[in-house]
Design a protein around this motif. Structure first.
Motif, PDB file in Angstrom:
ATOM      1  N   TYR A 145     -15.741  89.773  42.242  1.00 45.60           N
ATOM      2  CA  TYR A 145     -16.812  88.836  41.910  1.00 45.60           C
ATOM      3  C   TYR A 145     -16.942  87.707  42.925  1.00 45.60           C
ATOM      4  CZ  TYR A 145     -16.712  91.564  37.694  1.00 45.60           C
ATOM      5  OH  TYR A 145     -16.750  92.623  36.818  1.00 45.60           O
ATOM      6  N   ASP A 146     -16.177  87.794  44.008  1.00 49.60           N
ATOM      7  CA  ASP A 146     -16.392  86.890  45.146  1.00 49.60           C
ATOM      8  C   ASP A 146     -17.723  87.231  45.796  1.00 49.60           C
ATOM      9  OD1 ASP A 146     -13.929  85.741  44.728  1.00 49.60           O
ATOM     10  OD2 ASP A 146     -12.926  86.839  46.341  1.00 49.60           O
ATOM     11  N   LYS A 147     -18.354  86.212  46.351  1.00 48.10           N
ATOM     12  CA  LYS A 147     -19.588  86.450  47.096  1.00 48.10           C
ATOM     13  C   LYS A 147     -19.265  86.897  48.520  1.00 48.10           C
ATOM     14  CE  LYS A 147     -22.504  83.261  44.486  1.00 48.10           C
ATOM     15  NZ  LYS A 147     -23.365  82.049  44.556  1.00 48.10           N
ATOM     16  N   GLU A 191     -18.633  84.334  51.231  1.00 48.23           N
ATOM     17  CA  GLU A 191     -17.346  83.640  51.289  1.00 48.23           C
ATOM     18  C   GLU A 191     -16.469  84.209  52.394  1.00 48.23           C
ATOM     19  OE1 GLU A 191     -15.387  83.095  47.450  1.00 48.23           O
ATOM     20  OE2 GLU A 191     -17.305  83.475  46.469  1.00 48.23           O
ATOM     21  N   TYR A 192     -16.752  85.420  52.828  1.00 49.41           N
ATOM     22  CA  TYR A 192     -15.965  86.087  53.868  1.00 49.41           C
ATOM     23  C   TYR A 192     -16.755  86.274  55.155  1.00 49.41           C
ATOM     24  CZ  TYR A 192     -13.054  87.043  49.829  1.00 49.41           C
ATOM     25  OH  TYR A 192     -12.267  86.894  48.710  1.00 49.41           O
ATOM     26  N   SER A 250     -19.734  84.282  56.655  1.00 49.74           N
ATOM     27  CA  SER A 250     -20.531  83.075  56.390  1.00 49.74           C
ATOM     28  C   SER A 250     -22.006  83.235  56.732  1.00 49.74           C
ATOM     29  CB  SER A 250     -19.952  81.888  57.165  1.00 49.74           C
ATOM     30  OG  SER A 250     -19.937  82.150  58.564  1.00 49.74           O
ATOM     31  N   THR A 269     -22.513  89.878  45.636  1.00 48.97           N
ATOM     32  CA  THR A 269     -21.069  89.908  45.443  1.00 48.97           C
ATOM     33  C   THR A 269     -20.462  91.208  45.966  1.00 48.97           C
ATOM     34  OG1 THR A 269     -21.243  90.934  43.256  1.00 48.97           O
ATOM     35  CG2 THR A 269     -21.291  88.511  43.354  1.00 48.97           C
ATOM     36  N   ILE A 270     -19.151  91.214  46.086  1.00 53.31           N
ATOM     37  CA  ILE A 270     -18.431  92.420  46.488  1.00 53.31           C
ATOM     38  C   ILE A 270     -18.627  93.516  45.444  1.00 53.31           C
ATOM     39  CG2 ILE A 270     -16.097  93.350  46.801  1.00 53.31           C
ATOM     40  CD1 ILE A 270     -15.455  90.636  48.168  1.00 53.31           C
ATOM     41  N   ILE A 322      -8.297  88.875  46.924  1.00 49.09           N
ATOM     42  CA  ILE A 322      -9.750  88.996  46.849  1.00 49.09           C
ATOM     43  C   ILE A 322     -10.140  89.395  45.425  1.00 49.09           C
ATOM     44  CG2 ILE A 322      -9.792  91.444  47.484  1.00 49.09           C
ATOM     45  CD1 ILE A 322     -12.248  90.823  49.247  1.00 49.09           C
ATOM     46  N   SER A 323     -11.380  89.112  45.043  1.00 53.64           N
ATOM     47  CA  SER A 323     -11.916  89.500  43.741  1.00 53.64           C
ATOM     48  C   SER A 323     -13.256  90.186  43.948  1.00 53.64           C
ATOM     49  CB  SER A 323     -12.100  88.269  42.843  1.00 53.64           C
ATOM     50  OG  SER A 323     -12.939  88.559  41.732  1.00 53.64           O
ATOM     51  N   VAL A 350      -9.774  89.675  55.489  1.00 54.79           N
ATOM     52  CA  VAL A 350      -8.731  89.385  54.508  1.00 54.79           C
ATOM     53  C   VAL A 350      -7.362  89.825  55.012  1.00 54.79           C
ATOM     54  CG1 VAL A 350      -7.885  89.932  52.181  1.00 54.79           C
ATOM     55  CG2 VAL A 350     -10.315  89.495  52.556  1.00 54.79           C
TER      56      VAL A 350
END
Length: 355
Positions: A88-90, A93-94, A96, A107-108, A85-86, A167
């Motif tokens: 800067y992921d939205k 994305e996890y 929906s 973002t996270i 995971i990052s 995750v």
């Protein structure tokens, strides 16, 4: 740096005064440095209604929002290290369904730094059916606030807990035990402690009974005692193990638990120009009143509603853990806020930087 033992003893005497003044019924306190220095005190009665019962060193405290950093933030850091995971992921994305009313841009990183625009609190236990329904409510019903400031929000970490379960492919409590508590030998840190030696909290307004063995936070209790924002219980000795890892920049007993580049990013102040100083999960001292007057700007920490706190100063190489049940028997007691500052000041004033 080393401590002047006489001055540190005087600082610890403030715990007795805090109990006498009614700031809290009991306290378990630990102060340590990067090496092996450690001073622990366990004082007062963990229960004062309807009868008195003394606090034990092995008693478990309801950590409340310390859950956000001890469990959720730490687990997220480990997931980042593994490349799962990052920041800067939205979020969408996890999850929906988190894509309405401009939420698809969140973002996270924004959840971690409390800059998402989500409101501070919603009583899900009053309006939702269960945990999944609360997640759905956040995604579909809650609107983002138009603000560029930090707004501390339980909702941010409720979502982070859900993301980590997605995750990690398991419940948050099991993931934390496997990835954090077992490796750090924190054998008495867990969600849902049941009938163990638990420090009581508030008198429940509906039942009239003292809350004990289940988490004080109503939403986390409604979620089955497991959430990214609250629900964790621990002892003073287990939190010393966690704090020693933090004060040594992610190392414990010469082994790496969190790698240095990640650790440094975690405790960076990302909101210095805003209303509150925030790293990833952690409060950063900066120029704010958080933690007291004498911590360096690089110090980081967090508090819990029940009267718990953990602060680490990497510049001075010290940590201070203060565990109380200031909400016993009522949350209306807010004397802990000033007491915490005074106690931290007295502890830091006992440091001798010339040694």
């Amino acid at each position: 740096m080393v401590f002047d033992n006489n001055r540190l003893d005087e600082a610890f005497n403030l715990i007795d005064k805090g109990i006498e003044d009614g700031a809290f019924p009991c306290a378990a306190v630990a102060v340590g440095n990067k090496s092996d220095f450690l001073k622990i005190a366990v004082k007062g009665n963990k229960r004062i209604v309807p009868y008195k019962e003394m606090l034990n060193r092995t008693s478990l405290f309801d950590l409340a929002s310390l859950t956000k950093v001890v469990a959720t933030t730490t687990l997220l850091m480990l997931m980042i290290e593994k490349g799962f995971i990052s920041v800067y992921d939205k979020v969408c994305e996890y999850i929906s369904s988190f894509n309405e009313k401009s939420k698809d841009r969140i973002t996270i990183f924004q959840l971690l730094t409390h800059t998402s625009g989500l409101p501070a609190y919603i009583p899900f236990y009053k309006i939702c059916r269960d945990y999944d329904d609360a997640i759905d409510y956040i995604c579909k019903e809650v609107e983002l606030r138009e603000t560029k400031e930090v707004e501390y929000s339980d909702l941010n970490f409720i979502l982070l807990g859900k993301i980590l379960e997605t995750v990690g492919g398991d419940k948050l409590d099991k993931l934390c035990k496997k990835e954090i508590f077992d490796p750090l030998d924190m054998r008495n840190t867990l969600f849902n402690p049941g009938n163990r030696d638990v420090v009581p909290t508030e008198i429940d307004k509906e039942s009239g009974e003292v809350i004990c063995g289940v988490c004080h936070d109503e939403n986390a209790r409604f979620f089955g005692g497991i959430s990214g924002h609250a629900g964790l219980f621990s002892t003073i000795d287990d939190l010393v193990k966690f704090a020693k890892m933090l004060v040594n920049y992610g190392e414990i007993k010469n082994e790496i638990f969190l790698f240095y580049p990640l650790f440094k990013r975690m405790i960076t102040n990302y909101t210095e120009s805003l209303s509150e100083n925030r790293g990833w999960g952690w409060v950063i001292k900066g120029n704010t009143a958080a933690g007291g007057d004498l911590f360096s700007k690089k110090a980081f920490g967090h508090t819990g509603f029940t009267g718990t706190s953990l602060w680490v100063d990497p510049e001075y190489g010290v940590y201070i853990i203060l565990l109380t049940n200031r909400v016993h028997p009522t949350r209306e007691n807010v004397k802990i806020i000033r007491f915490r500052r005074l106690f931290h000041n007295a502890v830091l004033a006992s440091l001798d930087g010339r040694s």
